[in-house]
Motif scaffolding. Structure first.
Motif, PDB file in Angstrom:
ATOM      1  N   GLY B   3       0.829  -1.186   0.000  1.00  0.00           N
ATOM      2  CA  GLY B   3       0.000   0.000   0.000  1.00  0.00           C
ATOM      3  C   GLY B   3       0.868   1.241   0.000  1.00  0.00           C
ATOM      4  O   GLY B   3       2.074   1.196  -0.265  1.00  0.00           O
ATOM      5  N   VAL B   4       0.271   2.361   0.337  1.00  0.00           N
ATOM      6  CA  VAL B   4       1.008   3.612   0.456  1.00  0.00           C
ATOM      7  C   VAL B   4       1.908   3.531   1.686  1.00  0.00           C
ATOM      8  O   VAL B   4       1.451   3.120   2.755  1.00  0.00           O
ATOM      9  N   THR B   5       3.159   3.885   1.518  1.00  0.00           N
ATOM     10  CA  THR B   5       4.076   3.872   2.647  1.00  0.00           C
ATOM     11  C   THR B   5       4.568   5.282   2.937  1.00  0.00           C
ATOM     12  O   THR B   5       4.725   6.102   2.013  1.00  0.00           O
ATOM     13  N   GLN B   6       4.797   5.553   4.225  1.00  0.00           N
ATOM     14  CA  GLN B   6       5.271   6.863   4.640  1.00  0.00           C
ATOM     15  C   GLN B   6       6.408   6.698   5.643  1.00  0.00           C
ATOM     16  O   GLN B   6       6.423   5.752   6.427  1.00  0.00           O
ATOM     17  N   SER B   7       7.338   7.652   5.592  1.00  0.00           N
ATOM     18  CA  SER B   7       8.433   7.635   6.558  1.00  0.00           C
ATOM     19  C   SER B   7       8.804   9.062   6.936  1.00  0.00           C
ATOM     20  O   SER B   7       8.643   9.992   6.126  1.00  0.00           O
ATOM     21  N   PRO B   8       9.259   9.277   8.171  1.00  0.00           N
ATOM     22  CA  PRO B   8       9.249   8.297   9.264  1.00  0.00           C
ATOM     23  C   PRO B   8       7.843   8.144   9.844  1.00  0.00           C
ATOM     24  O   PRO B   8       6.930   8.859   9.443  1.00  0.00           O
ATOM     25  N   THR B   9       7.676   7.234  10.794  1.00  0.00           N
ATOM     26  CA  THR B   9       6.363   7.055  11.415  1.00  0.00           C
ATOM     27  C   THR B   9       6.126   8.121  12.483  1.00  0.00           C
ATOM     28  O   THR B   9       4.995   8.575  12.660  1.00  0.00           O
ATOM     29  N   HIS B  10       7.183   8.477  13.173  1.00  0.00           N
ATOM     30  CA  HIS B  10       7.100   9.505  14.209  1.00  0.00           C
ATOM     31  C   HIS B  10       8.298  10.438  14.086  1.00  0.00           C
ATOM     32  O   HIS B  10       9.383  10.018  13.650  1.00  0.00           O
ATOM     33  N   LEU B  11       8.086  11.683  14.510  1.00  0.00           N
ATOM     34  CA  LEU B  11       9.147  12.681  14.401  1.00  0.00           C
ATOM     35  C   LEU B  11       8.940  13.741  15.479  1.00  0.00           C
ATOM     36  O   LEU B  11       7.803  14.201  15.677  1.00  0.00           O
ATOM     37  N   ILE B  12      10.008  14.108  16.157  1.00  0.00           N
ATOM     38  CA  ILE B  12       9.935  15.192  17.126  1.00  0.00           C
ATOM     39  C   ILE B  12      10.900  16.291  16.691  1.00  0.00           C
ATOM     40  O   ILE B  12      12.079  16.030  16.442  1.00  0.00           O
ATOM     41  N   LYS B  13      10.394  17.515  16.593  1.00  0.00           N
ATOM     42  CA  LYS B  13      11.201  18.666  16.184  1.00  0.00           C
ATOM     43  C   LYS B  13      10.950  19.803  17.165  1.00  0.00           C
ATOM     44  O   LYS B  13       9.995  19.784  17.953  1.00  0.00           O
ATOM     45  N   THR B  14      11.803  20.810  17.105  1.00  0.00           N
ATOM     46  CA  THR B  14      11.584  22.011  17.909  1.00  0.00           C
ATOM     47  C   THR B  14      11.170  23.168  17.009  1.00  0.00           C
ATOM     48  O   THR B  14      11.401  23.135  15.791  1.00  0.00           O
ATOM     49  N   ARG B  15      10.558  24.156  17.618  1.00  0.00           N
ATOM     50  CA  ARG B  15      10.098  25.320  16.857  1.00  0.00           C
ATOM     51  C   ARG B  15      11.227  25.938  16.043  1.00  0.00           C
ATOM     52  O   ARG B  15      12.367  26.045  16.500  1.00  0.00           O
ATOM     53  N   GLY B  16      10.900  26.328  14.826  1.00  0.00           N
ATOM     54  CA  GLY B  16      11.879  26.965  13.949  1.00  0.00           C
ATOM     55  C   GLY B  16      12.629  25.992  13.054  1.00  0.00           C
ATOM     56  O   GLY B  16      13.227  26.419  12.051  1.00  0.00           O
ATOM     57  N   GLN B  17      12.593  24.704  13.388  1.00  0.00           N
ATOM     58  CA  GLN B  17      13.299  23.731  12.564  1.00  0.00           C
ATOM     59  C   GLN B  17      12.530  23.442  11.283  1.00  0.00           C
ATOM     60  O   GLN B  17      11.402  23.891  11.077  1.00  0.00           O
ATOM     61  N   GLN B  18      13.158  22.668  10.429  1.00  0.00           N
ATOM     62  CA  GLN B  18      12.555  22.254   9.172  1.00  0.00           C
ATOM     63  C   GLN B  18      12.392  20.735   9.188  1.00  0.00           C
ATOM     64  O   GLN B  18      13.168  20.024   9.837  1.00  0.00           O
ATOM     65  N   VAL B  19      11.376  20.239   8.481  1.00  0.00           N
ATOM     66  CA  VAL B  19      11.137  18.804   8.454  1.00  0.00           C
ATOM     67  C   VAL B  19      10.768  18.363   7.038  1.00  0.00           C
ATOM     68  O   VAL B  19      10.163  19.132   6.269  1.00  0.00           O
ATOM     69  N   THR B  20      11.180  17.145   6.717  1.00  0.00           N
ATOM     70  CA  THR B  20      10.830  16.542   5.423  1.00  0.00           C
ATOM     71  C   THR B  20      10.164  15.205   5.668  1.00  0.00           C
ATOM     72  O   THR B  20      10.715  14.345   6.355  1.00  0.00           O
ATOM     73  N   LEU B  21       9.000  15.040   5.113  1.00  0.00           N
ATOM     74  CA  LEU B  21       8.249  13.803   5.218  1.00  0.00           C
ATOM     75  C   LEU B  21       8.190  13.144   3.847  1.00  0.00           C
ATOM     76  O   LEU B  21       8.090  13.832   2.835  1.00  0.00           O
ATOM     77  N   ARG B  22       8.218  11.809   3.840  1.00  0.00           N
ATOM     78  CA  ARG B  22       8.285  11.082   2.581  1.00  0.00           C
ATOM     79  C   ARG B  22       7.119  10.131   2.384  1.00  0.00           C
ATOM     80  O   ARG B  22       6.584   9.583   3.353  1.00  0.00           O
ATOM     81  N   CYS B  23       6.786   9.932   1.121  1.00  0.00           N
ATOM     82  CA  CYS B  23       5.630   9.104   0.767  1.00  0.00           C
ATOM     83  C   CYS B  23       5.925   8.327  -0.516  1.00  0.00           C
ATOM     84  O   CYS B  23       6.417   8.901  -1.499  1.00  0.00           O
ATOM     85  N   SER B  24       5.620   7.030  -0.495  1.00  0.00           N
ATOM     86  CA  SER B  24       5.703   6.214  -1.708  1.00  0.00           C
ATOM     87  C   SER B  24       4.312   5.717  -2.049  1.00  0.00           C
ATOM     88  O   SER B  24       3.667   5.062  -1.211  1.00  0.00           O
ATOM     89  N   PRO B  25       3.824   6.026  -3.246  1.00  0.00           N
ATOM     90  CA  PRO B  25       2.450   5.635  -3.599  1.00  0.00           C
ATOM     91  C   PRO B  25       2.343   4.157  -3.934  1.00  0.00           C
ATOM     92  O   PRO B  25       3.354   3.463  -4.079  1.00  0.00           O
ATOM     93  N   ILE B  26       1.121   3.702  -4.065  1.00  0.00           N
ATOM     94  CA  ILE B  26       0.859   2.352  -4.533  1.00  0.00           C
ATOM     95  C   ILE B  26       1.427   2.228  -5.952  1.00  0.00           C
ATOM     96  O   ILE B  26       1.333   3.173  -6.756  1.00  0.00           O
ATOM     97  N   SER B  27       2.006   1.069  -6.246  1.00  0.00           N
ATOM     98  CA  SER B  27       2.593   0.850  -7.561  1.00  0.00           C
ATOM     99  C   SER B  27       1.557   1.114  -8.656  1.00  0.00           C
ATOM    100  O   SER B  27       0.435   0.599  -8.608  1.00  0.00           O
ATOM    101  N   GLY B  28       1.950   1.935  -9.626  1.00  0.00           N
ATOM    102  CA  GLY B  28       1.047   2.265 -10.723  1.00  0.00           C
ATOM    103  C   GLY B  28       0.278   3.553 -10.510  1.00  0.00           C
ATOM    104  O   GLY B  28      -0.316   4.092 -11.452  1.00  0.00           O
ATOM    105  N   HIS B  29       0.255   4.047  -9.284  1.00  0.00           N
ATOM    106  CA  HIS B  29      -0.431   5.308  -8.998  1.00  0.00           C
ATOM    107  C   HIS B  29       0.494   6.475  -9.327  1.00  0.00           C
ATOM    108  O   HIS B  29       1.662   6.478  -8.945  1.00  0.00           O
ATOM    109  N   LYS B  30      -0.067   7.486  -9.998  1.00  0.00           N
ATOM    110  CA  LYS B  30       0.746   8.610 -10.441  1.00  0.00           C
ATOM    111  C   LYS B  30       0.453   9.895  -9.671  1.00  0.00           C
ATOM    112  O   LYS B  30       1.120  10.901  -9.877  1.00  0.00           O
TER     113      LYS B  30
END
Lengths: 119, 114
Positions: B3-30
């Motif tokens: 299915g759709v996968t996402q990483s990371p599952t959990h993340l803790i940051k402090t105010r002012g920081q930057q974050v990048t979240l990732r997602c891989s779609p179902i195969s064949g989904h555009k």
């Protein structure tokens, strides 16, 4: 802008009984799609059922069925023979059928209804 | 099929920081869409991408940005984090952008901003 309202924050049902979750929406469009999603405590959002506005026949998926009243802008979900695994947060969602625009592809969700199933 | 996968599952940051979240779609989904779900509320639409182009944008500040890669995976970036950005971030994939396409959701990334 479209809005979706779920007026029941919480509902409960006995196992094997039937429960109906309510949803109303507001739109000026004639072409749209409606969905019910289930979000169990594990968080994964799962599609339960979908309804195309142009179809008069109510959608049915096994124990799940909807009562779609287009004129009243009402879209309720009926769960028959409730099971313990049905316990979850249920979201009603709207998606426009009109192509283009910055909101294209957008699902508009209601606030959700927490369903508890008692054994 | 995965299915759709996402990483990371959990993340803790402090105010002012930057974050990048990732997602891989179902195969064949555009198409990939991003949603923010604050505790106790329904998900709010952030972006939709199709074939590496932004096709839809919700009412979020410019601190939120995203992109889609040639393999259709996607990243959501949030700059200058605020406490109010704490939420579950959901990714959904669909075959294309046409309105009748069903969106399938991933498990989400829980972001906590301290």
């Amino acid at each position: 802008a479209q809005t979706v309202t779920q007026s029941q924050p919480e509902m409960s049902v006995q196992e094997a009984e039937t429960v109906t979750l309510s949803c109303t929406y507001d739109t000026s469009e004639s072409d749209y799609y409606l969905f019910w999603y289930k979000q169990p405590p594990s968080r994964q959002m799962i599609l339960v059922i979908r309804q195309e506005a142009y179809k008069q026949q109510n959608a049915t998926e096994n124990r799940f069925s909807v009562n779609f009243q287009k004129a009243a802008k009402s879209f309720s979900l009926k769960i028959s023979d409730s099971q313990l695994g049905d316990a979850a947060m249920y979201f009603c969602a709207y998606r426009s059928g009109r192509a283009g625009g910055t909101s294209y592809g957008k699902l508009t969700f209601g606030q959700g209804t927490i369903l508890t199933v008692h054994p | 099929d995965a299915g759709v996968t996402q990483s990371p599952t959990h993340l803790i940051k402090t105010r002012g920081q930057q974050v990048t979240l990732r997602c891989s779609p179902i195969s064949g989904h555009k198409s990939v869409s991003w949603y923010q779900q604050v505790l106790g509320q329904g998900p709010q639409f952030i972006f939709q991408y199709y074939e590496k182009e932004e096709r839809g944008r919700g009412n979020f500040p410019d601190r939120f940005s995203a992109r889609q890669f040639p393999n259709y995976s996607s990243e959501l970036n949030v700059n200058a984090l605020l406490l109010g950005d704490s939420a579950l971030y959901l990714c959904a994939s669909s075959l294309a952008t046409v309105s009748q396409e069903t969106q399938y959701f991933g498990p989400g990334t829980r972001l906590l901003v301290l």
